[in-house]
Motif scaffolding. Structure first.
Motif, PDB file in Angstrom:
ATOM      1  N   ASP A   1      82.572  49.087  72.715  1.00  0.00           N
ATOM      2  CA  ASP A   1      81.466  48.313  73.278  1.00  0.00           C
ATOM      3  C   ASP A   1      80.953  48.989  74.551  1.00  0.00           C
ATOM      4  OD1 ASP A   1      83.947  47.621  74.437  1.00  0.00           O
ATOM      5  OD2 ASP A   1      83.104  45.775  75.259  1.00  0.00           O
ATOM      6  N   ALA A   2      81.872  49.595  75.335  1.00  0.00           N
ATOM      7  CA  ALA A   2      81.451  50.358  76.508  1.00  0.00           C
ATOM      8  C   ALA A   2      80.735  51.638  76.089  1.00  0.00           C
ATOM      9  CB  ALA A   2      82.654  50.683  77.390  1.00  0.00           C
ATOM     10  N   SER A   3      81.190  52.260  74.995  1.00  0.00           N
ATOM     11  CA  SER A   3      80.506  53.454  74.471  1.00  0.00           C
ATOM     12  C   SER A   3      79.068  53.127  74.108  1.00  0.00           C
ATOM     13  CB  SER A   3      81.221  53.983  73.218  1.00  0.00           C
ATOM     14  OG  SER A   3      82.541  54.340  73.482  1.00  0.00           O
ATOM     15  N   PHE A   4      78.898  52.021  73.416  1.00  0.00           N
ATOM     16  CA  PHE A   4      77.566  51.618  72.965  1.00  0.00           C
ATOM     17  C   PHE A   4      76.651  51.387  74.168  1.00  0.00           C
ATOM     18  CE2 PHE A   4      74.336  48.986  70.971  1.00  0.00           C
ATOM     19  CZ  PHE A   4      74.229  49.536  69.702  1.00  0.00           C
ATOM     20  N   ASP A   5      77.174  50.721  75.188  1.00  0.00           N
ATOM     21  CA  ASP A   5      76.374  50.485  76.394  1.00  0.00           C
ATOM     22  C   ASP A   5      76.036  51.799  77.093  1.00  0.00           C
ATOM     23  OD1 ASP A   5      76.438  47.784  75.935  1.00  0.00           O
ATOM     24  OD2 ASP A   5      78.075  47.385  77.349  1.00  0.00           O
ATOM     25  N   ALA A   6      76.992  52.732  77.125  1.00  0.00           N
ATOM     26  CA  ALA A   6      76.770  54.010  77.813  1.00  0.00           C
ATOM     27  C   ALA A   6      75.699  54.837  77.111  1.00  0.00           C
ATOM     28  CB  ALA A   6      78.080  54.796  77.901  1.00  0.00           C
ATOM     29  N   ILE A   7      75.736  54.871  75.779  1.00  0.00           N
ATOM     30  CA  ILE A   7      74.727  55.671  75.084  1.00  0.00           C
ATOM     31  C   ILE A   7      73.357  55.021  75.196  1.00  0.00           C
ATOM     32  CG2 ILE A   7      74.812  54.707  72.731  1.00  0.00           C
ATOM     33  CD1 ILE A   7      74.825  58.439  73.709  1.00  0.00           C
ATOM     34  N   GLU A   8      73.310  53.696  75.294  1.00  0.00           N
ATOM     35  CA  GLU A   8      72.037  53.020  75.533  1.00  0.00           C
ATOM     36  C   GLU A   8      71.478  53.409  76.902  1.00  0.00           C
ATOM     37  OE1 GLU A   8      70.129  50.752  73.579  1.00  0.00           O
ATOM     38  OE2 GLU A   8      71.395  51.601  72.014  1.00  0.00           O
ATOM     39  N   ARG A   9      72.348  53.553  77.894  1.00  0.00           N
ATOM     40  CA  ARG A   9      71.888  53.953  79.218  1.00  0.00           C
ATOM     41  C   ARG A   9      71.432  55.411  79.221  1.00  0.00           C
ATOM     42  NH1 ARG A   9      74.911  51.848  84.447  1.00  0.00           N
ATOM     43  NH2 ARG A   9      72.909  52.656  85.204  1.00  0.00           N
TER      44      ARG A   9
END
Length: 654
Positions: free
Chosen positions: A406-414
């Motif tokens: 879930d942190a990976s997904f947020d990071a790639i969105e950023r």
């Protein structure tokens, strides 16, 4: 230099990109012919693999694999039988030598019209491609079909929709005209920063670096490139750097008529190079879309330390190369850059990337120190500048390793939000959607990214997988084959697997037997014996139950052996033999870098192959990896739903 030669009994035409032997005509790819051009230039001499890779691919990822494939295609086109090298000789552990008779072809005496890609205009050629790669996929997907298993042209060209892009531009790598010819890293870096600056202008469609820099060899005219890529403008240029002075010439060329609509020459001190980048980017943006540039800077001021900037450009170029030594060199250069300027956020981000990819180049080495250094460097980058896209991308990969998706997904969105017009990050955003089960949306995102960067081999491969899963078998196979033809070895493997998945068992088995050694070397040694390797081919092609039984005991031993590095290749075997429970447990017990690719296999596997998403343990697995937190925040994936019909679990999957 002549564009046509006789090589033995073959006629080689660099302009039409064909090799003709008697009545047999072989259409060739530009990079493959570029290898032959280097060998012709040094006919009779031994040319090392490193020299060929540097001359043709520069710092692009996967040069070793691409060179081996290019040599194989050249030998086939020139008529060499397997094991009988009558034209190109292999010099073991060194490189290759062209041993056939070479003569300029008589028909080559006709002098072609001078164009801005001819030598006398070479100075100006390299900066004009900021539009061209936008729709490079038209040409890439319409290459003539070899007599192998390439998909028909209509299937390839229809695999990705191609809308017309009006204000589109592609930036070619700038030519290095420096006295010693050793400043290509600086020339490339200058062109790339201008490309990045243009990509911040919403009204412009800017081709991705991977595709635009593929035209480094300058074998085609501006008109040929523009027509092939369906673009309106090309930016080309040259750099002459000596001591503390630099001369840069840039020129914007209209593809339709070759008219030079804008040009600019900069003579000055290297300390002013950032202002020149800004000037070029703003001039081009104003020319293509007068009201688009706005008042803010287009080209960010990365550092005020000139030497730190040069170290950064060199380090970034080395970081993009695959080998372990290249990554170590990048770490040294980028480390020196941040020593000189500790506030250089982009240098910190690329330093983190270089450390993180060291273990990928040599999985059997202890990677803990490099992973720790990557964590430190990326933290520095994002503390200095929270909008560094490469920093967020590396952060996403580290979260993958920590099983915090879930942190990976947020990071790639950023990362994507910080650079929405850079197709590299758009395509990686699509890959993360695939990894978390958003197959339809992930496909759409990758497809949009490939319109601007159609030679992104990882994007092509995964979009192909997704299309097959969603029912477009022909379109998907065309994309996988395209990825393989660009030298991405894993695409050749997945082609074999998908041939079996789509009802062509004989072709699948034959494909497996012909996989190159570089693919076999990525599997654990116990799975590469002659018998077991043949069994793996039978499993993927035929779902042979006897082969599954023979492979299962060995594969489970390997998966339970802590001395054997885990990889997506091994996870593919576990899924193919039906060991989905072990698949889920090993993923948690033994995390490895770049593990998201193994997750994509779960969602896009064939119906005949067991999928871990149907295991009872998958619910706990999804909770542990943060899938459910992502789904609750962004919506449920294609095949999972908010709660099971009997209300005994938080979700269920079809």
């Amino acid at each position: 230099m002549s564009n046509r030669f006789s090589v033995g009994i073959n006629d080689v035409d660099f302009r039409s990109m064909r090799i003709t032997r008697e009545s047999h005509v072989s259409p060739m790819e530009p990079k493959v012919l570029a290898v032959l051009r280097v060998l012709i230039d040094r006919a009779g001499e031994v040319v090392s693999r490193e020299q060929l890779i540097d001359a043709v691919w520069g710092n692009q990822f996967g040069g070793e694999e691409r060179l081996s494939r290019a040599i194989s295609l050249l030998r086939k086109a020139l008529g060499d039988a397997r094991g009988q090298h009558e034209h190109i000789e292999t010099v073991p552990k060194v490189g290759y030598r062209l041993i056939a008779d070479i003569q300029p072809s008589i028909t080559a005496a006709k002098t072609p019209k001078a164009t801005s890609r001819d030598p006398k205009y070479r100075t100006l050629t390299v900066v004009c491609l900021v539009i061209a790669a936008s729709v490079l996929i038209l040409w890439l997907l319409q290459l003539p079909r070899p007599a192998t298993s390439e998909a028909p042209l209509d299937e390839i060209s229809s695999a990705i929709a191609r809308p017309a892009l009006d204000n589109s531009v592609a930036v070619l790598p700038f030519a290095d005209l420096s006295p010693n010819g050793n400043q290509q890293y600086f020339s490339d870096g200058l062109a790339e920063e201008i490309l990045n600056a243009l990509a911040t202008v919403e009204e412009l469609s800017v081709a991705g670096r991977t595709s635009s820099f593929a035209y480094r060899d300058g074998a085609q005219s501006v008109k040929e490139i523009g027509e092939a890529l369906n673009v309106n403008f090309l930016l080309e240029g040259s750099v002459r750097k000596q001591d503390d002075t630099v001369r840069v010439t840039a020129q914007l060329v209209r593809v339709a008529d070759g008219y030079h609509v804008w040009s600019k020459t900069f003579d000055g001190d290297l300390n002013d190079i950032f202002e020149y980048q800004e000037s070029v980017a703003r001039s081009i943006a104003s020319e293509l879309s007068p009201a688009s540039a706005g008042d803010g800077r287009l080209a960010p001021l990365l550092t005020r330390d000139r030497e730190a900037y040069e170290l950064y450009l060199q380090g970034r170029a080395m970081s993009r190369r695959f080998g372990r030594q290249e990554k170590l060199t990048a770490i040294d250069l980028l480390g020196k850059a941040v020593e000189r300027d500790a506030s250089f956020a982009d240098a910190w981000a690329w330093l983190a990337r270089s450390h993180l990819f060291i273990p990928v180049t040599d999985p059997e080495q202890d990677s803990s120190d490099h992973i720790s250094m990557a964590r430190f460097a990326v933290q520095q980058a994002l503390t200095i500048d929270s909008d560094v896209p490469m920093g967020h991308y590396v952060s996403a990969l580290l979260h993958d390793y920590d099983l915090n998706f879930d942190a990976s997904f947020d990071a790639i969105e950023r990362a994507y939000s910080a650079a929405p017009n850079q197709p590299f990050f758009a395509i990686r955003r699509g890959l993360y959607h695939l990894s978390l089960g958003y197959v339809s949306k992930g496909s759409e995102i990758i497809e949009a990214g490939l319109l601007l960067d159609p030679t992104d081999t990882l994007g092509l491969l995964n979009l192909g997988q997704a299309k097959i899963h969603l029912g477009d078998v022909d379109g998907g196979m065309a994309l996988i084959e395209r990825s393989a033809s660009l030298g991405f070895a894993p695409a050749g493997l997945l082609r074999c697997v998908q041939l079996g998945n789509t009802g062509r068992p004989k072709e699948s088995y034959q494909c497996w037997q012909q996989l190159p050694a570089v693919i076999k070397s990525r599997y654990p040694e116990a799975l590469t014996t002659t018998e077991i390797w043949d069994d793996l081919g039978r499993i993927y092609a035929l779902r042979d139950q006897a082969a599954i039984e023979r492979v299962s005991s060995i594969a489970l031993q390997v998966a339970n052996d802590p001395s054997v590095p885990m990889s997506s290749y091994l996870y593919g075997v576990l899924q193919a033999i039906g060991e989905t429970d072990r698949y889920l447990q090993s993923f948690i017990d033994r995390p490895f870098l770049l593990n998201a690719s193994a997750l994509r296999m779960m969602w896009m596997g064939a119906s005949s192959i067991p999928t871990p998403t149907r295991e009872a343990k998958f619910i706990d697995f999804a909770e542990r990896l943060g899938f459910t937190r992502t789904w609750q925040k962004h919506g449920w994936p294609d095949y999972c739903h908010a709660s099971s019909p009997d209300k005994t679990s938080s979700f269920y999957c079809d």
